[in-house]
Design a protein around this motif. Sequence first.
Motif, PDB file in Angstrom:
ATOM      1  N   VAL A 161      59.698  36.293  69.570  1.00 17.23           N
ATOM      2  CA  VAL A 161      58.962  35.099  69.731  1.00 17.23           C
ATOM      3  C   VAL A 161      59.150  34.179  70.746  1.00 17.23           C
ATOM      4  N   GLU A 162      58.599  34.217  71.835  1.00 19.07           N
ATOM      5  CA  GLU A 162      59.076  33.351  73.083  1.00 19.07           C
ATOM      6  C   GLU A 162      57.942  32.175  73.391  1.00 19.07           C
ATOM      7  N   ILE A 163      58.466  30.937  73.513  1.00 20.21           N
ATOM      8  CA  ILE A 163      57.458  30.089  73.604  1.00 20.21           C
ATOM      9  C   ILE A 163      56.824  30.111  75.070  1.00 20.21           C
ATOM     10  N   HIS A 214      69.015  50.476  68.784  1.00 21.02           N
ATOM     11  CA  HIS A 214      69.476  51.194  67.514  1.00 21.02           C
ATOM     12  C   HIS A 214      68.128  52.108  67.081  1.00 21.02           C
ATOM     13  N   ARG A 215      68.349  53.279  67.090  1.00 23.44           N
ATOM     14  CA  ARG A 215      67.151  54.011  66.707  1.00 23.44           C
ATOM     15  C   ARG A 215      66.759  53.714  65.329  1.00 23.44           C
ATOM     16  N   SER A 216      67.735  53.281  64.363  1.00 21.28           N
ATOM     17  CA  SER A 216      67.334  53.030  63.024  1.00 21.28           C
ATOM     18  C   SER A 216      66.336  51.568  62.925  1.00 21.28           C
ATOM     19  N   VAL A 217      66.120  50.861  64.021  1.00 21.92           N
ATOM     20  CA  VAL A 217      65.385  49.918  63.884  1.00 21.92           C
ATOM     21  C   VAL A 217      64.101  50.254  64.209  1.00 21.92           C
ATOM     22  N   GLU A 218      63.074  49.958  63.161  1.00 20.70           N
ATOM     23  CA  GLU A 218      61.818  50.388  63.448  1.00 20.70           C
ATOM     24  C   GLU A 218      60.892  49.528  64.092  1.00 20.70           C
ATOM     25  N   HIS A 219      60.988  48.122  64.087  1.00 17.61           N
ATOM     26  CA  HIS A 219      60.182  47.145  64.581  1.00 17.61           C
ATOM     27  C   HIS A 219      60.909  45.986  64.979  1.00 17.61           C
ATOM     28  N   VAL A 220      60.574  45.198  66.252  1.00 19.45           N
ATOM     29  CA  VAL A 220      61.197  44.283  66.548  1.00 19.45           C
ATOM     30  C   VAL A 220      60.124  43.108  66.930  1.00 19.45           C
ATOM     31  N   THR A 221      60.164  42.178  66.526  1.00 18.79           N
ATOM     32  CA  THR A 221      59.126  40.978  66.676  1.00 18.79           C
ATOM     33  C   THR A 221      60.030  39.847  67.552  1.00 18.79           C
ATOM     34  N   VAL A 268      63.430  43.432  62.691  1.00 19.96           N
ATOM     35  CA  VAL A 268      64.398  42.391  63.325  1.00 19.96           C
ATOM     36  C   VAL A 268      63.480  41.454  64.068  1.00 19.96           C
ATOM     37  N   LEU A 269      63.799  40.105  63.837  1.00 20.36           N
ATOM     38  CA  LEU A 269      62.903  38.980  64.320  1.00 20.36           C
ATOM     39  C   LEU A 269      64.251  38.585  65.495  1.00 20.36           C
ATOM     40  N   ILE A 270      63.410  38.523  66.737  1.00 19.84           N
ATOM     41  CA  ILE A 270      64.281  37.552  67.868  1.00 19.84           C
ATOM     42  C   ILE A 270      63.329  36.279  68.143  1.00 19.84           C
ATOM     43  N   PRO A 277      57.372  50.895  72.263  1.00 16.27           N
ATOM     44  CA  PRO A 277      56.276  50.397  71.374  1.00 16.27           C
ATOM     45  C   PRO A 277      56.706  49.966  70.120  1.00 16.27           C
ATOM     46  N   ARG A 278      58.112  49.709  69.777  1.00 16.85           N
ATOM     47  CA  ARG A 278      58.589  49.168  68.616  1.00 16.85           C
ATOM     48  C   ARG A 278      58.744  47.337  68.777  1.00 16.85           C
ATOM     49  N   LEU A 279      58.445  47.166  70.024  1.00 16.12           N
ATOM     50  CA  LEU A 279      58.559  45.711  70.227  1.00 16.12           C
ATOM     51  C   LEU A 279      57.066  44.944  70.277  1.00 16.12           C
ATOM     52  N   ASP A 280      57.049  44.052  69.319  1.00 21.12           N
ATOM     53  CA  ASP A 280      55.885  42.944  69.380  1.00 21.12           C
ATOM     54  C   ASP A 280      56.233  41.610  69.978  1.00 21.12           C
ATOM     55  N   LEU A 281      55.963  41.634  71.234  1.00 20.74           N
ATOM     56  CA  LEU A 281      55.977  40.101  71.747  1.00 20.74           C
ATOM     57  C   LEU A 281      54.935  39.214  71.690  1.00 20.74           C
ATOM     58  N   VAL A 282      55.561  38.210  70.738  1.00 22.74           N
ATOM     59  CA  VAL A 282      54.741  36.834  70.509  1.00 22.74           C
ATOM     60  C   VAL A 282      54.883  35.783  71.264  1.00 22.74           C
ATOM     61  N   ILE A 283      54.031  35.211  71.980  1.00 19.27           N
ATOM     62  CA  ILE A 283      53.963  34.052  72.795  1.00 19.27           C
ATOM     63  C   ILE A 283      53.855  32.794  71.777  1.00 19.27           C
TER      64      ILE A 283
END
Length: 286
Positions: free
Chosen positions: A110-112, A101-108, A84-86, A135-141
């Motif tokens: 992106v926050e400015i 959702h346990r089935s979601v393996e990775h969330v990216t 999932v991408l937010i 740990p499934r969350l990848d926060l990208v600025i």
Amino acid sequence: MSDAIMPGWSVETLHDDYRQSLREDRVLYDSATEHQRLRVIENPRFGRVLTLDGVVQVTEGDEFIYHEMMAHVPILAHGEAKRVLIIGGGDGGMAREVLRHRSVEHVTMVEIDAGVVEFSKKYLPAISDGAFDDPRLDLVIADGADFVRQTDRRFDVIISDSTDPIGPGEVLFTDTFYGHVRGLLTGHGIFATQNGVPFMQPEELRGTMRAFKALFRDATCYLATVPTYAGGPMAFGWGAMGEGRHVALDELERRYAAAGIETRYYTPAVHKAAFALPGYVAKLLD
């Protein structure tokens, strides 16, 4: 109506001909970042309230409605969402709901504005509720429009949790942005957007739907009523590569039960009903 004649009240400035105001019991934060002015106030009914440039973004009292409907509708409609991408969502509420959702393996995510994330952790911790530590969350600025143009990643569900189409959020409502998002979706991927209150902001929804109809197999919107987004029900844009909108109620109920989550607004029945549009909203899709 103005702040000058209503001391102790936060008066929203989003619309030229309509104002809503919230009583300020306390001002907890008031500072301008490189991108916008951030304020956090306390209100007796809605708890802590975040405003950006004078516009209400999120409140502790009713945020669950917005975040549940924007996260669970596309994820449960998809049925097999793993990536999932937010885009946006610096308060962490959207990440919180997606990561339930346990089935979601990775969330990216992106926050400015890194400042939004940092002060949300400090002043609005109940909204993210630990999501930033998952740990499934990848926060990208980064700028969301730049990210979707440059990345080679693919996603099952993409959620644009943007501000209104003014200032930094404006580029997240363009045909170019929507086109790049479409290119990042997997086979029967789903894209959900924040599209404001149609009664007050009809052109916002009309413009998004015009673009979506050219890009997606299934293009429409669905609704939820969020008290502090005043002026009627709020619209969420829906662009799907497959037939996720037409999942039967009993299958949604099965998926919801399997997810093992508890919600305060979302139910499978509300999910289905949210796509039943009042006449004035349906006309904006024509």
